[in-house]
Design an enzyme around this catalytic site. Structure first.
Site, PDB file in Angstrom:
ATOM      1  N   HIS A 130       0.865  -1.200   0.000  1.00 17.42           N
ATOM      2  CA  HIS A 130       0.000   0.000   0.000  1.00 17.42           C
ATOM      3  C   HIS A 130       0.897   1.244   0.000  1.00 17.42           C
ATOM      4  O   HIS A 130       1.708   1.389  -0.899  1.00 17.42           O
ATOM      5  CB  HIS A 130      -0.943  -0.110   1.199  1.00 17.42           C
ATOM      6  CG  HIS A 130      -2.069   0.877   1.257  1.00 17.42           C
ATOM      7  ND1 HIS A 130      -2.457   1.688   0.216  1.00 17.42           N
ATOM      8  CD2 HIS A 130      -2.927   1.164   2.268  1.00 17.42           C
ATOM      9  CE1 HIS A 130      -3.491   2.440   0.578  1.00 17.42           C
ATOM     10  NE2 HIS A 130      -3.792   2.146   1.821  1.00 17.42           N
ATOM     11  N   HIS A 146      -2.524  -2.333  -9.649  1.00 14.52           N
ATOM     12  CA  HIS A 146      -3.501  -1.684  -8.774  1.00 14.52           C
ATOM     13  C   HIS A 146      -4.766  -2.529  -8.754  1.00 14.52           C
ATOM     14  O   HIS A 146      -5.138  -3.126  -9.760  1.00 14.52           O
ATOM     15  CB  HIS A 146      -3.840  -0.279  -9.298  1.00 14.52           C
ATOM     16  CG  HIS A 146      -4.462   0.589  -8.257  1.00 14.52           C
ATOM     17  ND1 HIS A 146      -5.802   0.555  -7.963  1.00 14.52           N
ATOM     18  CD2 HIS A 146      -3.908   1.470  -7.401  1.00 14.52           C
ATOM     19  CE1 HIS A 146      -6.047   1.418  -6.996  1.00 14.52           C
ATOM     20  NE2 HIS A 146      -4.933   1.977  -6.624  1.00 14.52           N
ATOM     21  N   ASP A 187       2.589   5.357  -6.782  1.00 17.94           N
ATOM     22  CA  ASP A 187       3.852   5.227  -6.031  1.00 17.94           C
ATOM     23  C   ASP A 187       5.075   5.084  -6.914  1.00 17.94           C
ATOM     24  O   ASP A 187       6.201   5.095  -6.402  1.00 17.94           O
ATOM     25  CB  ASP A 187       3.752   4.026  -5.083  1.00 17.94           C
ATOM     26  CG  ASP A 187       2.728   4.282  -3.996  1.00 17.94           C
ATOM     27  OD1 ASP A 187       1.819   3.462  -3.812  1.00 17.94           O
ATOM     28  OD2 ASP A 187       2.827   5.348  -3.360  1.00 17.94           O
TER      29      ASP A 187
HETATM   30  C1  SDX Z   1      -1.574   2.135  -3.357  1.00 27.17           C
HETATM   31  O1  SDX Z   1      -6.265   0.705  -3.264  1.00 27.17           O
HETATM   32  C2  SDX Z   1      -5.796   1.863  -3.497  1.00 27.17           C
HETATM   33  O2  SDX Z   1      -6.478   2.766  -3.990  1.00 27.17           O
HETATM   34  C3  SDX Z   1      -4.346   2.086  -3.071  1.00 27.17           C
HETATM   35  C4  SDX Z   1      -3.730   3.408  -3.471  1.00 27.17           C
HETATM   36  C5  SDX Z   1      -4.366   4.556  -2.740  1.00 27.17           C
HETATM   37  O3  SDX Z   1      -4.287   5.683  -3.254  1.00 27.17           O
HETATM   38  O4  SDX Z   1      -4.830   4.342  -1.588  1.00 27.17           O
HETATM   39  O5  SDX Z   1      -3.862   3.618  -4.873  1.00 27.17           O
HETATM   40  C6  SDX Z   1      -2.243   3.433  -3.103  1.00 27.17           C
HETATM   41  O6  SDX Z   1      -1.487   1.328  -2.462  1.00 27.17           O
HETATM   42  C7  SDX Z   1      -1.055   1.840  -4.736  1.00 27.17           C
HETATM   43  C8  SDX Z   1      -0.477   0.405  -4.881  1.00 27.17           C
HETATM   44  C9  SDX Z   1       0.964   0.435  -4.337  1.00 27.17           C
HETATM   45  N1  SDX Z   1       1.487  -0.972  -4.281  1.00 27.17           N
HETATM   46  C10 SDX Z   1       2.459  -1.374  -5.094  1.00 27.17           C
HETATM   47  O7  SDX Z   1       2.925  -0.717  -6.024  1.00 27.17           O
HETATM   48  C11 SDX Z   1       2.985  -2.765  -4.766  1.00 27.17           C
HETATM   49  C12 SDX Z   1       3.095  -3.594  -6.049  1.00 27.17           C
HETATM   50  N2  SDX Z   1       1.725  -3.854  -6.515  1.00 27.17           N
HETATM   51  C13 SDX Z   1       1.116  -5.097  -6.140  1.00 27.17           C
HETATM   52  O8  SDX Z   1       1.472  -5.618  -4.914  1.00 27.17           O
HETATM   53  C14 SDX Z   1      -0.359  -5.186  -6.540  1.00 27.17           C
HETATM   54  O9  SDX Z   1      -0.457  -4.747  -7.825  1.00 27.17           O
HETATM   55  C15 SDX Z   1      -1.398  -4.473  -5.676  1.00 27.17           C
HETATM   56  C16 SDX Z   1      -1.296  -4.848  -4.258  1.00 27.17           C
HETATM   57  C17 SDX Z   1      -1.285  -2.999  -5.824  1.00 27.17           C
HETATM   58  C18 SDX Z   1      -2.765  -4.920  -6.202  1.00 27.17           C
HETATM   59  O10 SDX Z   1      -2.824  -6.265  -5.999  1.00 27.17           O
HETATM   60  P1  SDX Z   1      -4.125  -7.152  -6.390  1.00 27.17           P
HETATM   61  O11 SDX Z   1      -5.195  -6.302  -6.945  1.00 27.17           O
HETATM   62  O12 SDX Z   1      -4.435  -8.012  -5.227  1.00 27.17           O
HETATM   63  O13 SDX Z   1      -3.600  -7.953  -7.589  1.00 27.17           O
HETATM   64  P2  SDX Z   1      -2.944  -9.380  -7.474  1.00 27.17           P
HETATM   65  O14 SDX Z   1      -1.892  -9.349  -6.408  1.00 27.17           O
HETATM   66  O15 SDX Z   1      -4.019 -10.388  -7.406  1.00 27.17           O
HETATM   67  O16 SDX Z   1      -2.160  -9.494  -8.876  1.00 27.17           O
HETATM   68  C19 SDX Z   1      -2.773 -10.028 -10.010  1.00 27.17           C
HETATM   69  C20 SDX Z   1      -1.612 -10.672 -10.769  1.00 27.17           C
HETATM   70  C21 SDX Z   1      -0.837 -11.687  -9.943  1.00 27.17           C
HETATM   71  O17 SDX Z   1      -0.195 -12.557 -10.877  1.00 27.17           O
HETATM   72  P3  SDX Z   1      -0.890 -14.008 -11.156  1.00 27.17           P
HETATM   73  O18 SDX Z   1      -1.077 -14.663  -9.801  1.00 27.17           O
HETATM   74  O19 SDX Z   1      -2.191 -13.712 -11.865  1.00 27.17           O
HETATM   75  O20 SDX Z   1       0.122 -14.733 -12.024  1.00 27.17           O
HETATM   76  O21 SDX Z   1      -0.651  -9.657 -11.114  1.00 27.17           O
HETATM   77  C22 SDX Z   1       0.573  -9.942 -10.443  1.00 27.17           C
HETATM   78  C23 SDX Z   1       0.270 -10.891  -9.310  1.00 27.17           C
HETATM   79  O22 SDX Z   1       1.407 -11.682  -9.008  1.00 27.17           O
HETATM   80  N3  SDX Z   1       1.055  -8.662  -9.940  1.00 27.17           N
HETATM   81  C24 SDX Z   1       2.299  -8.248 -10.048  1.00 27.17           C
HETATM   82  C25 SDX Z   1       2.316  -6.972  -9.488  1.00 27.17           C
HETATM   83  N4  SDX Z   1       1.102  -6.651  -9.054  1.00 27.17           N
HETATM   84  C26 SDX Z   1       0.310  -7.707  -9.320  1.00 27.17           C
HETATM   85  N5  SDX Z   1       3.385  -8.867 -10.569  1.00 27.17           N
HETATM   86  C27 SDX Z   1       4.533  -8.146 -10.526  1.00 27.17           C
HETATM   87  N6  SDX Z   1       4.639  -6.888 -10.011  1.00 27.17           N
HETATM   88  C28 SDX Z   1       3.549  -6.288  -9.487  1.00 27.17           C
HETATM   89  N7  SDX Z   1       3.643  -5.065  -8.983  1.00 27.17           N
END
Ligand code: SDX
Length: 432
Positions: free
Chosen positions: A269, A310, A366
Site C-alpha cells: 500500500h 492496482h 507510487d
Molecule cells: C496504493 O487501493 C488503493 O487505492 C491504493 C492506493 C491509494 O491511493 O490508496 O492507490 C495506493 O497502495 C497503490 C499500490 C501500491 N502498491 C504497489 O505498487 C505494490 C506492487 N503492486 C502489487 O502488490 C499489486 O499490484 C497491488 C497490491 C497494488 C494490487 O494487488 P491485487 O489487486 O491483489 O492484484 P494481485 O496481487 O491479485 O495481482 C494479479 C496478478 C498476480 O499474478 P498471477 O497470480 O495472476 O500470475 O498480477 C501480479 C500478481 O502476481 N502482480 C504483479 C504486481 N502486481 C500484481 N506482478 C509483478 N509486479 C507487481 N507489482
C-alpha cells in the site's frame, strides 16, 4: 409504455428448486438478501465468500469516484488533473470533507483554523524522545497519532459534529508537525516549530529542513502541495477501509487514524513508494533491467515490480501521469535524479512485456512519487509518511461519512468455518 426494467435477480436454488427474487439497486444486490436462501428452517442461509473484499461494496459514498478501466479519478466530481493544476491542498481537503469547493470566506476560516492547530503538546516531544535514533518514522507516526487521543479526550464524542470538526482541524493541522518532528528526531536535530505565516506545504518543508538561513523554495513548495492533493483520497483503499472499520466501533478519530497509518505502512500500500526507490537503487543501471524483470516474472509473485499494478486501475493511474510531469519541474530546481532514467526505461520495457500487459499492470501513484521525494532530499523511510499527510483529509472525510451514515453499524464480517467439530478436552497425561 415499455415494461419497467426488471431490477432484480431470479435465483433458483437447485438444492430445493425454490426461486428467489433478489432486488438490484445501485448495481448491487444486498448480501443480507441471500440469507433467505436455505435448505431447511434451521439453516443459517447463504453468505457471500469474498476474501479481501474483491467484489464487495462496504459502504455508499459520495466522496471519490474511480473508473479503473478508464483511469478516471474525481474528488466530489472534480477531475484530479484539474484539482492538481488549479487548486491547492487545503482547498481540496475542504472539498473532500464538505462536498463543495469553499468560497473565499469559507476558505479563510478553514485555513485559519488549521493554521492555528499545528502545534502539538510539549509532552509529544518527550514521547518522540523515547524512540531509537533509527526508528522508522511510520512507526513513530502510528504511535504519536494514537497518543493524540490522550490529549483530546472529548474526541470520544464522535456523534457531536462540533467536537468532530475540531478533531478534523487538529489532525489535518498536526500530522505535518508530527511527521517533521519524527524526521528531526532521526537526524538528531532540534525540532522546528510551525510558522503561521507559511502555507501548509511551506510550513511542513520549513519544519523538516530549516537549518541556518534555509528558505522554502516556491517550486518545491508547490510540488509538495500538489503531491498532498494527489494523495488526499482514493475511495475504499486498504487504509481507508481500516479507518472506517476501526471508527465503526465509535472510537475517537485519533485511534482510528493510527490504525489507518498502520495499514498504509505496508509495502503493498503506501509503503510501496519507499519500496520503489529501494528497487530502483538495487537495479542500479538500465542494463540490469531485463534481468530484474525476468526475476519478477519467474518469482511466482514473490518479487514484484513495486509501483506497478492496482486493485482498481487496470489502466494508467491518472496520478502517476501528473507526478511524472511534476518530476520535471522539481528536477529543474534539484537537478535530475539519475534513478528517473532507470524508472522511465523500466516503464517502457514493462509496458511492452506480455507478462505485465496481460495482468494490466501499469505504473501507479507510487512509481514516480519517490523520485521526487528523493530529489527533494527526503530520506526513503519518510516517503510513506508524506503519503499519510495528504491522505489524512481523505481518511477523515470517509470516517465522517461513515459516522453519519444511517446504514452503518460496527464492522463485524462473518466467516466460513472449516475447523474441527465439537470434541472433548484431553488431559495432558493422555495426549500423544
Ligand atoms: C496504493 O487501493 C488503493 O487505492 C491504493 C492506493 C491509494 O491511493 O490508496 O492507490 C495506493 O497502495 C497503490 C499500490 C501500491 N502498491 C504497489 O505498487 C505494490 C506492487 N503492486 C502489487 O502488490 C499489486 O499490484 C497491488 C497490491 C497494488 C494490487 O494487488 P491485487 O489487486 O491483489 O492484484 P494481485 O496481487 O491479485 O495481482 C494479479 C496478478 C498476480 O499474478 P498471477 O497470480 O495472476 O500470475 O498480477 C501480479 C500478481 O502476481 N502482480 C504483479 C504486481 N502486481 C500484481 N506482478 C509483478 N509486479 C507487481 N507489482
Amino acid at each position: 409504455m415499455s415494461a419497467q426494467p426488471r431490477e432484480f435477480l431470479s435465483v433458483t436454488d437447485n438444492r430445493t428448486g425454490k426461486v428467489y427474487e433478489l432486488p438490484i439497486a445501485d448495481g448491487c444486490i444486498k448480501a443480507l438478501d441471500l440469507r433467505q436462501i436455505k435448505v431447511s428452517a434451521d439453516d443459517f442461509g447463504l453468505m457471500t465468500y469474498d476474501p479481501a473484499y474483491m467484489n464487495t461494496a462496504s459502504c455508499k459514498s459520495r466522496i471519490t469516484f474511480i473508473d479503473g478501466d478508464k483511469g478516471i479519478l474525481r474528488y466530489r466530481g472534480y477531475p484530479i488533473d484539474q484539482l492538481a493544476e488549479k487548486s491547492r491542498y487545503l482547498e481540496v481537503a475542504y472539498l473532500i470533507l464538505n462536498g463543495e469547493l469553499p468560497n473565499q470566506a469559507q476558505y479563510d476560516v478553514w485555513a485559519d483554523e488549521i493554521t492555528h492547530h499545528t502545534m502539538v503538546h510539549e509532552n509529544v516531544k518527550d514521547l518522540m524522545a523515547g524512540f531509537r535514533y533509527d526508528a522508522h518514522p511510520m512507526g513513530m507516526l502510528v504511535s504519536t497519532i494514537g497518543a493524540l487521543s490522550t490529549f483530546y479526550p472529548e474526541a470520544k464524542h464522535v456523534h457531536d459534529p462540533v467536537i468532530r470538526q475540531k478533531q478534523v482541524f487538529r489532525l489535518i493541522a498536526k500530522i505535518p508537525t508530527l511527521a517533521a518532528f519524527a524526521y528531526r528526531h532521526s537526524q538528531g536535530l532540534p525540532y522546528v516549530y510551525p510558522e503561521n505565516h507559511l502555507s501548509y506545504a511551506g510550513n511542513f518543508l520549513h519544519m523538516m529542513f530549516k537549518i541556518g538561513d534555509y528558505k522554502v523554495n516556491p517550486i518545491l513548495e508547490r510540488a509538495m502541495d500538489v503531491l498532498f492533493t494527489l494523495h488526499a483520497d482514493h475511495e475504499q483503499n486498504c487504509s481507508t477501509s481500516a479507518m472506517r472499520a476501526i471508527g465503526s466501533s465509535a472510537v475517537d478519530p485519533y485511534s482510528a487514524a493510527a490504525g489507518a497509518v498502520g495499514a498504509l505502512y505496508g509495502p503493498l500500500h503506501g509503503g510501496a513508494n519507499e519500496a520503489v526507490l529501494r528497487m530502483l537503487a538495487e537495479i542500479g543501471s538500465k542494463d540490469k533491467i531485463p534481468a530484474f524483470l525476468k526475476e519478477v516474472k519467474e518469482s511466482g509473485g514473490d518479487v514484484k515490480l513495486m509501483g506497478f499494478g492496482h486493485r482498481v486501475y487496470k489502466n494508467y493511474d491518472p496520478r502517476a501521469k501528473i507526478i511524472k510531469e511534476l518530476a520535471d519541474q522539481v528536477f529543474e530546481v534539484t537537478g535530475r535524479n539519475r534513478l528517473l532514467d532507470i524508472a522511465l526505461e523500466l516503464e517502457k520495457i514493462a509496458l511492452s512485456d506480455e507478462y505485465f500487459l496481460k495482468r494490466k499492470l501499469y505504473p501507479n501513484v507510487d512509481f514516480y512519487s519517490g523520485l521526487i521525494y528523493q530529489a527533494m532530499k527526503f530520506p526513503v523511510d519518510m516517503y510513506p509518511v508524506l503519503f499519510a499527510i495528504g491522505r489524512m483529509s481523505g481518511w477523515l472525510a470517509q470516517w465522517q461519512e461513515m459516522v453519519e451514515d444511517k446504514d452503518q453499524k460496527i464492522t463485524r464480517p462473518r466467516q466460513v468455518y472449516l475447523g474441527e467439530g465439537e470434541r472433548t478436552f484431553v488431559p495432558m497425561n493422555a495426549r500423544k
